[in-house]
Enzyme design. Sequence first.
Site, PDB file in Angstrom:
ATOM      1  N   TYR A 141       0.822  -1.214   0.000  1.00 52.77           N
ATOM      2  CA  TYR A 141       0.000   0.000   0.000  1.00 52.77           C
ATOM      3  C   TYR A 141       0.858   1.268   0.000  1.00 52.77           C
ATOM      4  O   TYR A 141       0.388   2.344  -0.341  1.00 52.77           O
ATOM      5  CB  TYR A 141      -0.942   0.039   1.215  1.00 52.77           C
ATOM      6  CG  TYR A 141      -2.053  -0.992   1.178  1.00 52.77           C
ATOM      7  CD1 TYR A 141      -2.323  -1.718   0.024  1.00 52.77           C
ATOM      8  CD2 TYR A 141      -2.834  -1.237   2.295  1.00 52.77           C
ATOM      9  CE1 TYR A 141      -3.322  -2.665  -0.012  1.00 52.77           C
ATOM     10  CE2 TYR A 141      -3.848  -2.185   2.268  1.00 52.77           C
ATOM     11  CZ  TYR A 141      -4.085  -2.903   1.112  1.00 52.77           C
ATOM     12  OH  TYR A 141      -5.093  -3.846   1.080  1.00 52.77           O
ATOM     13  N   LYS A 189       3.459 -15.489   2.329  1.00 59.99           N
ATOM     14  CA  LYS A 189       3.420 -16.232   1.062  1.00 59.99           C
ATOM     15  C   LYS A 189       4.879 -16.502   0.690  1.00 59.99           C
ATOM     16  O   LYS A 189       5.371 -16.102  -0.368  1.00 59.99           O
ATOM     17  CB  LYS A 189       2.689 -15.373   0.010  1.00 59.99           C
ATOM     18  CG  LYS A 189       2.363 -16.075  -1.271  1.00 59.99           C
ATOM     19  CD  LYS A 189       1.259 -17.101  -1.138  1.00 59.99           C
ATOM     20  CE  LYS A 189       1.031 -17.797  -2.465  1.00 59.99           C
ATOM     21  NZ  LYS A 189       0.231 -19.019  -2.345  1.00 59.99           N
ATOM     22  N   ASP A 221      -3.029 -18.279   1.559  1.00 57.69           N
ATOM     23  CA  ASP A 221      -4.163 -18.976   0.926  1.00 57.69           C
ATOM     24  C   ASP A 221      -4.711 -20.073   1.851  1.00 57.69           C
ATOM     25  O   ASP A 221      -5.931 -20.226   2.000  1.00 57.69           O
ATOM     26  CB  ASP A 221      -3.779 -19.535  -0.458  1.00 57.69           C
ATOM     27  CG  ASP A 221      -2.377 -20.127  -0.502  1.00 57.69           C
ATOM     28  OD1 ASP A 221      -1.656 -20.039   0.516  1.00 57.69           O
ATOM     29  OD2 ASP A 221      -1.993 -20.706  -1.538  1.00 57.69           O
ATOM     30  N   ASP A 245      -5.441  -6.950   5.793  1.00 57.43           N
ATOM     31  CA  ASP A 245      -6.640  -6.234   5.371  1.00 57.43           C
ATOM     32  C   ASP A 245      -7.703  -7.245   4.937  1.00 57.43           C
ATOM     33  O   ASP A 245      -8.861  -7.212   5.383  1.00 57.43           O
ATOM     34  CB  ASP A 245      -6.250  -5.312   4.192  1.00 57.43           C
ATOM     35  CG  ASP A 245      -7.361  -4.370   3.787  1.00 57.43           C
ATOM     36  OD1 ASP A 245      -8.429  -4.410   4.418  1.00 57.43           O
ATOM     37  OD2 ASP A 245      -7.162  -3.590   2.830  1.00 57.43           O
ATOM     38  N   ASP A 249     -11.095  -8.914   7.404  1.00 61.27           N
ATOM     39  CA  ASP A 249     -12.467  -8.735   6.924  1.00 61.27           C
ATOM     40  C   ASP A 249     -13.149 -10.092   6.738  1.00 61.27           C
ATOM     41  O   ASP A 249     -14.319 -10.256   7.062  1.00 61.27           O
ATOM     42  CB  ASP A 249     -12.483  -7.981   5.590  1.00 61.27           C
ATOM     43  CG  ASP A 249     -12.725  -6.490   5.787  1.00 61.27           C
ATOM     44  OD1 ASP A 249     -12.437  -5.999   6.900  1.00 61.27           O
ATOM     45  OD2 ASP A 249     -13.194  -5.825   4.843  1.00 61.27           O
TER      46      ASP A 249
END
Length: 375
Positions: A141, A189, A221, A245, A249
């Site tokens: 980001y 990852k 994942d 993020d 959620d």
Amino acid sequence: MRLNITVLPGDGVGSEVTREAVRVLRTVLDLYGYEVSFEEHAIGGVAIRQFGTPLPDETKHACTNSHAVLLGAVGGPEFDSLPPGQRPESGLLALRQALGGFANLRPAIAYAAIADCSPLRPDILKGADILFVRELLGGIYFGEPRGFDASGAAAHNTMRYSETEIERVAHVAFRQARMRHRKVTSVDKANVLETSQLWRKTVTRVAREYAEIRLDHMYVDACAMRLITHPGSFDVVVTENLFGDILSDEAAVISGSLGMLASATIGGKVDLYEPVHGSAPDIAGRGIANPLGAIASAAMLLRHSAGLEQGAQDVEDAIREVLDKGFRTADLSPQHSADPQRGRTKRVVSTAEMGALVESTVADVVDRRRAYHAV
Ligand code: NAD
């Protein structure tokens, strides 16, 4: 101890839920003999109307000079046509930047009493209580370079992490795990990304300072799937900005309603506490918003900024007790739940009634504990 708390109710239901969080905070701090002053300031759409800017200097100054900031929500349809830099949300982003918190803490708790509000089966949800620790100031980001190529037909972003950025958020996660079930799952990852390889190596090194904490590594994942199939198997989850993020959620479904979710952003000059939801213009002004996310954020304030772990637990116990007794705001009411039969004994209450119920219950919780220790 004396605490100065800046309160930023903001827009829509922000002011309704914040009022209830302040009410509970005031009561708990009083019960523990703290002196507290609440100073209210404008942010978001309210500030645009009053001062022409979503984050007035006076608000920023008050926040950076207080012990903690409690925020409601910002935004609303009347501001949607403004350029992005002038919208209410840009005031919140600027505030987060000014406060400099690098660790975003988001609990995802499955309350047994409202299990029927979640799309997951009660047997899957049972006992789930996860704390996400998301790195907030690094990663894709913020990484440079970023942008569109000259043709506009291609674009790029940069994911970058330094050891220092990883170390500091890992310490937050391990310290939180010490106060919980002593387990940290670090999500990355590392089979594909170099930033994740550095992440895994650094978290593993930091873990050596916390021999009593069990550390697992999980690919993002696999974690996304396991959160839905076995949410009860997690304690603290620490991860980088983008993964955090998305996963936090996703995990929100275990709590049953957006109105239940709390957050804290810590590690900067001053810590910031806010419910996860927005200003909910569709229900604003009707007194039906769920204040429990804001109240749970106030509990986090007690834990992290007031050093009042017991007070935080008292508020969390009170929330659980009020739900166990069958009190619900509209978002948790039978028409929202999968099985209307189970809603028959429930009582739907307003935002203010829910705040008052938690306030009186927290006083009972403290009284009961003190009476127990006195005998
Ligand atoms: P929202 O979170 O405001 O609402 C989404 C849905 O959840 C709505 O149906 C709403 O009624 C419901 N809801 C939200 N909070 C609730 C509560 N406490 N009790 C009961 N129901 C609740 O998201 P949105 O509708 O996408 O956004 C509305 C405005 O809020 C936009 O301007 C958006 O930019 C802003 N926003 C602000 C924040 C923030 O201040 N941190 C976060 C998200 C969205």
